[in-house]
Motif scaffolding. Structure first.
Motif, short mmCIF file in Angstrom:
data_model
loop_
_atom_site.label_atom_id
_atom_site.label_comp_id
_atom_site.label_asym_id
_atom_site.label_seq_id
_atom_site.Cartn_x
_atom_site.Cartn_y
_atom_site.Cartn_z
N GLY A 164 0.85 -1.19 0.00
CA GLY A 164 0.00 0.00 0.00
C GLY A 164 0.88 1.23 0.00
O GLY A 164 1.88 1.31 -0.72
N SER A 165 0.55 2.21 0.82
CA SER A 165 1.33 3.44 0.92
C SER A 165 2.20 3.40 2.17
O SER A 165 1.72 3.08 3.26
CB SER A 165 0.40 4.65 1.00
OG SER A 165 -0.41 4.74 -0.15
N THR A 166 3.47 3.72 2.01
CA THR A 166 4.38 3.79 3.15
C THR A 166 5.18 5.09 3.08
O THR A 166 5.39 5.65 2.01
CB THR A 166 5.36 2.60 3.17
OG1 THR A 166 6.13 2.61 1.96
CG2 THR A 166 4.62 1.28 3.28
N ILE A 167 5.61 5.56 4.24
CA ILE A 167 6.46 6.74 4.33
C ILE A 167 7.66 6.39 5.19
O ILE A 167 7.52 5.82 6.28
CB ILE A 167 5.70 7.94 4.90
CG1 ILE A 167 4.62 8.39 3.90
CG2 ILE A 167 6.65 9.11 5.19
CD1 ILE A 167 3.74 9.51 4.39
N HIS A 168 8.84 6.71 4.68
CA HIS A 168 10.10 6.38 5.35
C HIS A 168 10.89 7.65 5.62
O HIS A 168 10.84 8.60 4.84
CB HIS A 168 10.93 5.43 4.50
CG HIS A 168 10.25 4.12 4.21
ND1 HIS A 168 10.60 2.94 4.84
CD2 HIS A 168 9.22 3.81 3.38
CE1 HIS A 168 9.83 1.97 4.41
NE2 HIS A 168 8.99 2.45 3.51
N VAL A 169 11.64 7.64 6.72
CA VAL A 169 12.43 8.81 7.12
C VAL A 169 13.88 8.40 7.33
O VAL A 169 14.16 7.40 7.99
CB VAL A 169 11.87 9.44 8.41
CG1 VAL A 169 12.75 10.60 8.86
CG2 VAL A 169 10.44 9.93 8.19
N VAL A 170 14.77 9.20 6.75
CA VAL A 170 16.19 9.15 7.09
C VAL A 170 16.44 10.29 8.05
O VAL A 170 16.29 11.46 7.69
CB VAL A 170 17.08 9.29 5.84
CG1 VAL A 170 18.55 9.25 6.25
CG2 VAL A 170 16.78 8.19 4.83
N ARG A 171 16.79 9.97 9.29
CA ARG A 171 16.95 10.99 10.33
C ARG A 171 18.39 11.49 10.39
O ARG A 171 19.33 10.77 10.00
CB ARG A 171 16.52 10.43 11.68
CG ARG A 171 15.06 9.95 11.70
CD ARG A 171 14.61 9.64 13.13
NE ARG A 171 13.25 9.10 13.12
CZ ARG A 171 12.97 7.79 13.21
NH1 ARG A 171 13.94 6.91 13.31
NH2 ARG A 171 11.71 7.38 13.19
N PRO A 172 18.58 12.71 10.88
CA PRO A 172 19.94 13.27 10.93
C PRO A 172 20.93 12.43 11.73
O PRO A 172 22.12 12.43 11.43
CB PRO A 172 19.73 14.65 11.59
CG PRO A 172 18.30 14.96 11.39
CD PRO A 172 17.58 13.65 11.38
N ASP A 173 20.43 11.72 12.76
CA ASP A 173 21.33 10.95 13.61
C ASP A 173 21.52 9.52 13.13
O ASP A 173 22.13 8.70 13.83
CB ASP A 173 20.81 10.94 15.05
CG ASP A 173 19.38 10.39 15.16
OD1 ASP A 173 18.78 10.11 14.09
OD2 ASP A 173 18.87 10.26 16.29
N ALA A 174 21.00 9.20 11.94
CA ALA A 174 21.12 7.84 11.43
C ALA A 174 22.58 7.51 11.14
O ALA A 174 23.33 8.33 10.59
CB ALA A 174 20.29 7.67 10.16
N ALA A 175 23.00 6.32 11.53
CA ALA A 175 24.36 5.89 11.26
C ALA A 175 24.48 5.46 9.80
O ALA A 175 23.50 5.04 9.18
CB ALA A 175 24.72 4.72 12.18
N PRO A 176 25.67 5.58 9.23
CA PRO A 176 25.86 5.13 7.84
C PRO A 176 25.45 3.67 7.69
O PRO A 176 25.82 2.81 8.50
CB PRO A 176 27.37 5.31 7.62
CG PRO A 176 27.77 6.37 8.59
CD PRO A 176 26.89 6.16 9.79
N GLY A 177 24.66 3.40 6.67
CA GLY A 177 24.20 2.04 6.42
C GLY A 177 22.88 1.71 7.08
O GLY A 177 22.30 0.65 6.79
N ASP A 178 22.39 2.56 7.99
CA ASP A 178 21.09 2.32 8.60
C ASP A 178 19.98 2.42 7.56
O ASP A 178 19.97 3.33 6.73
CB ASP A 178 20.80 3.33 9.72
CG ASP A 178 21.57 3.02 10.99
OD1 ASP A 178 22.27 2.00 11.02
OD2 ASP A 178 21.47 3.82 11.94
#
Length: 629
Positions: A164-178
Motif C-alpha cells: 500500500g502506501s508507506t512513508i520512510h524517514v532518514v533521520r539526521p542521527d542515522a548511522a551510515p548504512g542504517d
C-alpha cells in the motif's frame, strides 16, 4: 521553491498523457528541401519549465527542457549563467528536486516510463556520478519526497501493491548504512505533503477514510508520533478534500498552508499545527484559488483560476490586502516568488506560445533556436447540459466558416480542465482545416467541488452527456459538419473516446484514443495501487463488489456497437492504462473485422521524446485524412 515542472509529487490520476513542445533542429526544415510545417515546429521549438530553486541557495535552479529532443532535467547556476544537462535517458526524465542547500539534485529513475523505480542523486555542479539517494529502499511508485535544510533529513513516500502506501524517514542521527525508518503504512493511498522548515514536522496527505478524491491531513514528528489531525470528510456522505500547500518558510513557525473545499471550491487557509488555530483567508475571488508562501513568510503568492484562465495575486498577512500581480490574459501554468520579491511565472494563451516571465519585466529563460509559431485564439462557448452549464473552448482556422470537420479533443485526468493555454496538438488540427472543441465536462476542475465530484458511480457516462450537449450545439450552430465529427483524447480522454464510440455510435465519424482505459475490469487489476484507490472511490467499490457499475462504464461492454474507424496508440510499459486491457479491446474489434489501427510504442503513459510525439500526431492526422477525406 516552485510547484511545477520538476516536482516529484505527481498526483495519482491518469493525467493528460501529452507533452507539447520540442527541440531546436537548427534548420527549420525536414529532410531534403521541404520546409517544416508549422504544426511540427510547435513540437520541435525548444521549451523550458518554470525553474525550481534551492531555498538556501536561490541562485541554483533546476528545470526541464527538450533541448536534446527528449525532455530531461537541467541545472542552472544563475550567478554564472552556466546550464548543464543533468539526466540523459532514452525515454526522458521530468521528476526531480533540488536539496534546500543547493548541493544535490535528486531525480527519479524508472524503467522505460513504467514509473516504478528509485531516487538517485548527483552533485549540482556535476562533479560526481549518480548514486542511490536513499539506500535500503526497494523500487516503488513515488508518493512524495521532502529533503531537509540540514541535508540529512529525508522523507520518502512509496506506493506498491504489496505494502500500500508507506512513508520512510532518514533521520539526521542515522548511522551510515542504517535503513530508513518506516513511520507510516496504510492500504489506502497516502503521500508526503511537506517537511517543516526546521525539519521536525512532516505533513502527510492520506485517504484512510476510503475516499481517494478527498484527502485528510496528519502532521507527525520524524519518529511518526502524531502532532495534529485535520479531516473534513466528516464521516458522512459529503466528502470535502484537503491538500498540503506548504509549511511556513521560517524556523520554529508551525503554520501550515492548506487547501480546502469548505465553501464548494479550492481555496487556502493557514493552520497552526501546534495550537490548532485555523486562519480563514476568505479571498474575494471567483473560481479555484491556490497559494504558496513568499520566501520570508510575510505574504502569499495566490494563483487564481476561473473559467479556463489564470492570474496571480499577492496576499499580505499584515494588512490582509489582496493585490493583483499583473499578467496578460491567458493561463499561468506555474509561478514562484523569489527572495528579492519578484515573481517568476510561466504564461501562454491558445494563440501565443509559452514564455517564462518575471514581474521585473524580464524574460527569465529564453531558449535559443527555433520559435514556435502561434495559433488562433479560443472562443468561449457555454451550453446548457443535463447537469448545468458546460464550458467549452473552440478554435477554428482563421477566416473559416462552417460546417467544418471538427475534432472534439477530450482532456485527461479526469480531475483536470482545458484552459486558454498553448497546446501544439489542437493547433495541429486547426492547421489542417479542422475546428477543435474542448469540453470541460463534469469531473473537470475549476468549476467548483460539485462539478468535479459529479462523475461518481456513473463514471464516463456523465462526462459523455456533457460532450453530447456541446456536440449538438456545434452542429446546430453551423460550426461542425455532422458527418465529419472526430472524438479524440489521451488517457482519460482516450477512455471517454472509446466509451463514446460505443455508447454514441451514430454521433461520431472517427475515434482517436491514446493510452486509454479500454477494458475497465482488467485495467483495475493491472494498474498501479494509487489508481485502484481512485477507481474504488469513483465506482463505490471494486469490480467484484459493484460489477454492474464497472460493466456500465467499460468501453469493452459496447465494443460490438462501434461503427466508426478507430485508431489507438498505447505505451507497452504504461502503469496507468496497462497494455493488456487495451489488447483485450483490440482483439474484440479484430474479431468482427471492425476498421481499426493500433500503434504500440516502447514507453509508459505517453512519451517524453519529441520525435515520438510528432510521429503519433502524424499518424492520427493521416488516419483522419484517409477515413474522412
Amino acid at each position: 521553491m516552485s510547484d511545477t515542472g520538476t516536482q516529484p509529487n505527481a498526483g495519482p490520476g491518469r493525467g493528460t498523457a501529452e507533452t507539447d513542445g520540442g527541440t531546436d533542429t537548427g534548420t527549420g526544415s525536414t529532410s531534403g528541401s521541404a520546409p517544416m510545417p508549422d504544426w511540427e515546429k510547435r513540437f520541435r521549438a525548444p521549451r523550458v519549465s518554470l525553474p525550481d530553486w534551492a531555498e538556501d541557495a536561490p541562485h541554483r535552479s533546476l528545470f526541464v527542457s527538450n533541448a536534446t529532443g527528449t525532455y530531461e532535467l537541467y541545472a542552472w547556476d544563475r550567478a554564472t549563467g552556466e546550464q548543464r544537462q543533468v539526466t540523459d535517458r532514452p525515454n526522458g526524465t521530468t521528476d526531480g528536486l533540488l536539496s534546500p542547500d543547493g548541493r544535490w539534485i535528486w531525480w527519479f529513475d524508472d524503467k522505460d516510463g513504467d514509473e516504478f523505480g528509485v531516487w538517485l542523486r548527483q552533485p549540482f555542479d556535476g562533479s560526481g556520478t549518480d548514486e542511490p539517494a536513499v539506500p535500503g529502499l526497494a523500487p516503488s511508485y513515488p508518493a512524495g519526497l521532502a529533503v531537509g535544510r540540514d541535508g540529512r533529513t529525508v522523507v520518502v513516500g512509496r506506493s506498491t501493491d504489496e505494502d500500500g502506501s508507506t512513508i520512510h524517514v532518514v533521520r539526521p542521527d542515522a548511522a551510515p548504512g542504517d535503513a530508513p525508518a518506516e513511520i507510516y503504512r496504510h492500504r489506502e493511498s497516502a503521500g508526503v505533503g511537506d517537511l517543516s522548515h526546521d525539519g521536525t514536522l512532516i505533513a502527510i496527505e492520506h485517504t484512510e477514510h476510503g475516499d481517494a478524491m478527498h484527502a485528510a491531513l496528519r502532521v507527525v514528528r520524524t519518529d511518526g508520533s502524531t502532532v495534529a489531525e485535520l479531516d473534513d470528510s466528516k464521516g458522512g456522505t459529503v466528502e470535502l478534500g484537503l491538500e498540503v500547500l506548504g509549511f511556513a518558510p521560517v524556523d520554529g513557525d508551525t503554520r501550515l498552508l492548506v487547501g480546502h473545499q469548505r465553501r464548494g471550491r479550492w481555496e487556502p487557509m493557514v493552520w497552526d499545527v501546534a495550537t490548532g488555530e485555523e486562519a480563514d483567508l476568505d479571498l474575494d475571488l471567483p473560481g479555484d484559488v491556490s497559494a504558496e508562501w513568499y520566501p520570508d513568510g510575510s505574504a502569499l503568492l495566490v494563483a487564481h483560476g476561473f473559467e479556463a484562465r489564470g492570474d496571480l495575486w499577492r496576499y499580505d498577512f499584515a494588512t490582509r490586502e489582496l493585490t493583483r500581480v499583473e499578467t496578460p490574459r491567458g493561463s499561468v501554468s506555474g509561478a514562484t516568488a523569489r527572495p528579492d520579491g519578484t515573481v517568476e511565472y510561466m504564461w501562454s494563451s491558445a494563440a501565443e506560445p509559452p514564455v517564462l516571465r518575471s514581474t521585473s519585466g524580464k524574460v527569465v529563460l529564453d531558449p535559443p533556436g527555433m520559435k514556435a509559431p502561434g495559433s488562433v485564439p479560443v472562443e468561449d462557448v457555454w451550453v446548457e447540459g443535463p447537469g448545468g452549464r458546460v464550458h467549452a473552448l473552440v478554435q477554428k482556422p482563421a477566416g473559416a466558416s462552417g460546417p467544418l470537420p471538427t475534432v472534439f479533443e477530450v482532456h485527461g485526468g479526469p480531475t483536470w480542465h482545458d484552459s486558454d493555454a498553448f497546446m501544439a496538438g489542437p493547433a495541429a488540427w486547426v492547421d489542417h482545416g479542422y475546428a477543435v472543441v474542448r469540453v470541460n465536462y463534469r469531473g473537470s476542475t475549476g468549476y467548483g467541488r460539485e462539478w468535479t465530484d459529479a462523475l461518481k458511480h456513473r463514471v464516463g457516462l456523465i462526462e459523455l452527456e456533457d460532450i453530447a450537449a456541446v456536440r449538438e450545439w456545434a452542429v446546430d450552430s453551423g460550426l461542425a459538419d455532422p458527418d465529419r465529427l472526430v472524438l479524440s483524447g489521451g488517457s482519460w480522454g482516450g477512455y471517454l473516446t472509446l466509451l463514446g464510440l460505443g455508447t454514441q455510435p451514430d454521433a461520431w465519424a472517427l475515434g482517436l484514443a491514446a493510452v486509454p482505459v479500454a477494458d475497465y475490469v482488467t485495467a483495475y487489476h493491472d494498474e498501479m495501487e494509487a489508481l485502484k484507490s481512485i477507481d474504488r472511490t469513483f465506482f463505490g467499490g471494486t469490480p467484484e463488489e459493484v460489477p454492474e457499475r464497472f460493466e456500465a462504464s467499460s468501453p469493452l461492454t459496447y465494443v460490438d456497437a462501434v461503427k466508426a474507424p478507430v485508431y489507438i496508440s498505447a505505451g507497452v510499459n504504461d502503469p496507468r492504462c496497462p497494455i493488456r486491457q487495451v489488447e483485450n479491446y483490440v482483439n474484440r474489434l479484430a474479431a468482427r473485422d471492425a476498421v481499426h489501427e493500433v500503434y504500440r510504442y516502447d514507453a509508459g503513459h505517453g512519451s517524453l521524446v519529441v520525435d515520438e510525439r510528432i510521429k503519433q500526431v502524424a499518424l492520427e492526422l493521416d488516419f483522419a485524412r484517409r477515413h474522412l477525406g
